[in-house]
Design a protein around this motif. Structure first.
Motif, short mmCIF file in Angstrom:
data_model
loop_
_atom_site.label_atom_id
_atom_site.label_comp_id
_atom_site.label_asym_id
_atom_site.label_seq_id
_atom_site.Cartn_x
_atom_site.Cartn_y
_atom_site.Cartn_z
N LEU A 402 33.46 12.29 -0.08
CA LEU A 402 34.84 12.70 0.11
C LEU A 402 35.29 12.66 1.56
O LEU A 402 36.47 12.84 1.85
CB LEU A 402 35.03 14.13 -0.44
N GLU A 403 34.36 12.42 2.47
CA GLU A 403 34.72 12.38 3.89
C GLU A 403 35.49 11.10 4.19
O GLU A 403 35.15 10.03 3.69
CB GLU A 403 33.46 12.44 4.77
N PRO A 404 36.54 11.19 5.00
CA PRO A 404 37.29 9.97 5.35
C PRO A 404 36.43 8.98 6.13
O PRO A 404 35.45 9.35 6.77
CB PRO A 404 38.45 10.50 6.20
N ARG A 405 36.83 7.74 6.07
CA ARG A 405 36.06 6.68 6.73
C ARG A 405 35.94 6.92 8.23
O ARG A 405 34.91 6.64 8.83
CB ARG A 405 36.72 5.33 6.47
N SER A 406 36.98 7.47 8.84
CA SER A 406 36.94 7.71 10.28
C SER A 406 35.82 8.69 10.64
O SER A 406 35.12 8.50 11.65
CB SER A 406 38.28 8.25 10.76
N MET A 407 35.63 9.74 9.80
CA MET A 407 34.57 10.70 10.08
C MET A 407 33.20 10.07 9.89
O MET A 407 32.29 10.28 10.71
CB MET A 407 34.72 11.93 9.20
N VAL A 413 28.41 6.53 14.83
CA VAL A 413 28.30 6.28 16.28
C VAL A 413 27.48 7.38 16.94
O VAL A 413 26.62 7.12 17.79
CB VAL A 413 29.72 6.19 16.90
N TRP A 414 27.76 8.64 16.54
CA TRP A 414 27.00 9.77 17.10
C TRP A 414 25.52 9.63 16.80
O TRP A 414 24.67 9.87 17.68
CB TRP A 414 27.54 11.07 16.52
N ARG A 415 25.18 9.23 15.60
CA ARG A 415 23.78 9.08 15.22
C ARG A 415 23.11 7.99 16.07
O ARG A 415 21.98 8.17 16.54
CB ARG A 415 23.69 8.71 13.74
N PHE A 416 23.83 6.90 16.28
CA PHE A 416 23.26 5.80 17.09
C PHE A 416 22.98 6.29 18.51
O PHE A 416 21.91 6.03 19.06
CB PHE A 416 24.24 4.62 17.11
N PRO A 449 44.06 11.31 25.29
CA PRO A 449 44.55 10.09 24.64
C PRO A 449 43.85 9.84 23.29
O PRO A 449 42.83 10.45 22.97
CB PRO A 449 44.17 8.99 25.64
N ALA A 450 44.42 8.96 22.49
CA ALA A 450 43.83 8.43 21.25
C ALA A 450 43.36 9.55 20.32
O ALA A 450 44.11 10.46 20.00
CB ALA A 450 42.70 7.47 21.60
N LEU A 451 42.06 9.50 19.92
CA LEU A 451 41.55 10.44 18.93
C LEU A 451 41.56 11.89 19.43
O LEU A 451 41.59 12.83 18.63
CB LEU A 451 40.12 10.05 18.54
#
Length: 483
Positions: A402-407, A413-416, A449-451
């Motif tokens: 149910l989590e949005p694709r952005s999350m 990215v955080w995991r990487f 800015p941005a996110l």
């Protein structure tokens, strides 16, 4: 009663839109601060006068856990003793079934008008809508619920349902709907206006409907707790009294009820005892001067046995609906109760709304709005691990996609970065330098800015302090220690 129709939950916008509106409402924040600030101060003062509060809290937790573990036994004992006193006990598996039972009782009694004492269980099962659809007039008798009904709104707090309303707004409502409205713009005059209006409703009602703070198994009694006396006026003059209560409201005995009352009142209002604590045991008996001719108790499941069957949510059945968790919740104190979109707001709402409405793209937002600061558990009088339960919904939301694709992308990215420490430290250093540039030495960053724009729309971002980052400082400390 002439009032605006109650707006159904389905008609409300999504959580993001509701919180955006709430955060932009300057008066709402003021109203919340006044009400919950007073509640926090009064609770802290009264708890501070009770040296054994921690012991009582553990005892209350043990009482509720014991009842939940032996729920079938206490339900049978309560039904047996309630029936012996002349009460009629009904069981409802769902919200719709509970409403149908209440409506059928009202119709059997030939009821055209009912009065209702404040009951969150009634709100939970949609009883106001059911009565309206059945053509049965309904008057909410709690002063705050009366205000909410006139406005066609839902309660914004389980203890102070109209905390979002100003005195000026209430004055307009009363002048529009009361036959003998107030003339002076004072709280006392407005309260007197409501008293005049409600007095006639109390005396004309065919049926009175109440909730229950506790159900006492060994006597079959129903306990109600109010500060206005409206519950007594709702349950005594009408010919028929209907109680709607969740099956988890049981306590074994009067002694246990007294223990739980001490915890409830101190946590809810910061008082030692409410103005009116009443135990109802069956209908009027021979020789009684007042009381109902018929007494019905509708015991409602509505997802509670599912909570009982699963270890994750069972602790939530301890809840005694005191509201302390939301009074101390920083999120609730910024957005208020209506932003949560369900019957129960605050931390308890973040746990219960997905139980009653299902975990969906809409209800998942409630768990993610929580900061997990833990204050709700610290003040809970029965030690419900609310942050753990909320994290459980987050886990399930992730598991069910149910989590949005952005999350999901952001966590990827955080995991990487987390798996590549050198790159993580480099990125952290770049981020800290960028934030310092945006802060320009002012200590606060007013716009990102941005996110990051979502964060600074309604709050500032603290500027990173000068000097090394935490990881850089820790690395330097370890090098110095190794020398």
């Amino acid at each position: 009663m002439i009032a605006a129709p109650l707006r159904p939950a389905a008609a409300t916008p999504d959580f993001t839109a509701r919180t955006t509106d709430a955060l932009a409402d300057a008066w709402l924040k003021t109203a919340i601060d006044r009400t919950t600030g007073t509640a926090r101060a009064k609770r802290a003062a009264i708890v501070g006068q009770w040296p054994d509060f921690a012991v009582a809290r553990e005892r209350g937790k043990a009482i509720k856990d014991h009842v939940v573990a032996h729920l079938g036994h206490y339900l049978a004992e309560f039904e047996r003793n309630a029936a012996a006193s002349g009460s009629v006990v009904h069981y409802a598996a769902t919200a719709d079934e509970a409403c149908r039972i209440v409506v059928e009782i009202c119709r059997s009694a030939g009821a055209r008008e009912v009065t209702r004492s404040k009951s969150m269980l009634g709100e939970e099962i949609g009883l106001p809508h059911a009565l309206e659809e059945a053509g049965i007039g309904r008057t909410e008798t709690d002063l705050a619920e009366h205000i909410v009904q006139l406005a066609g709104e839902r309660p914004s707090h389980i203890i102070w349902p109209a905390m979002h309303k100003t005195r000026e707004q209430i004055s307009v409502l009363f002048k529009a709907h009361h036959t003998a409205p107030h003339e002076e713009e004072t709280p006392e005059a407005m309260a007197a206006s409501a008293r005049r209006h409600l007095r006639r409703r109390f005396l004309e009602a065919d049926v009175g409907i109440s909730g229950a703070n506790f159900l006492v198994a060994d006597t079959g009694s129903v306990c109600t707790v109010t500060n206005e006396g409206n519950a007594e006026m709702t349950t005594t003059p009408p010919r028929v009294h209907i109680v709607t209560a969740g099956i988890e409201k049981l306590v074994p005995s009067m002694g246990h009820a007294a223990m739980m009352l001490r915890l409830l009142v101190r946590s809810a209002t910061g008082a030692a005892l409410t103005q009116y604590t009443t135990f109802h045991t069956g209908p009027k008996r021979a020789g009684d001067r007042d009381g109902p001719d018929a007494f019905h108790i509708v015991l409602v499941d509505n997802g509670r046995t599912e909570m009982l069957a699963g270890e994750e949510m069972r602790a939530m059945l301890r809840c005694i609906r005191c509201g302390a968790c939301m009074n101390h919740c920083p999120v609730f104190n910024h957005i208020g109760g209506h932003a949560y979109g369900g019957t129960y707001p605050g931390p308890m709402g973040a746990v219960l709304t997905p139980v009653f409405d299902g975990l969906t793209m809409q209800t998942r937002d409630l768990a993610h709005a929580c900061t997990l600061n833990g204050r709700c558990r610290e003040v809970c009088p029965v030690d419900i691990p609310l942050p753990t339960l909320i994290k459980g919904w987050r886990t399930r939301s992730w598991r069910e996609g149910l989590e949005p694709r952005s999350m999901r992308s952001g966590l990827g990215v955080w995991r990487f970065l987390a798996l590549h420490p050198a790159l993580f430290r480099w990125t952290l250093g770049i981020g800290a330098r960028a934030l310092r540039l945006l802060g320009r030495g002012r200590g606060r960053i007013h716009a990102l800015p941005a996110l990051g724009a979502g964060w600074t729309r309604y709050r500032d971002m603290p500027e990173p302090p000068p000097g090394p980052t935490f990881l850089q400082a820790e690395a330097a400390r370890r090098r110095a220690a190794a020398r």
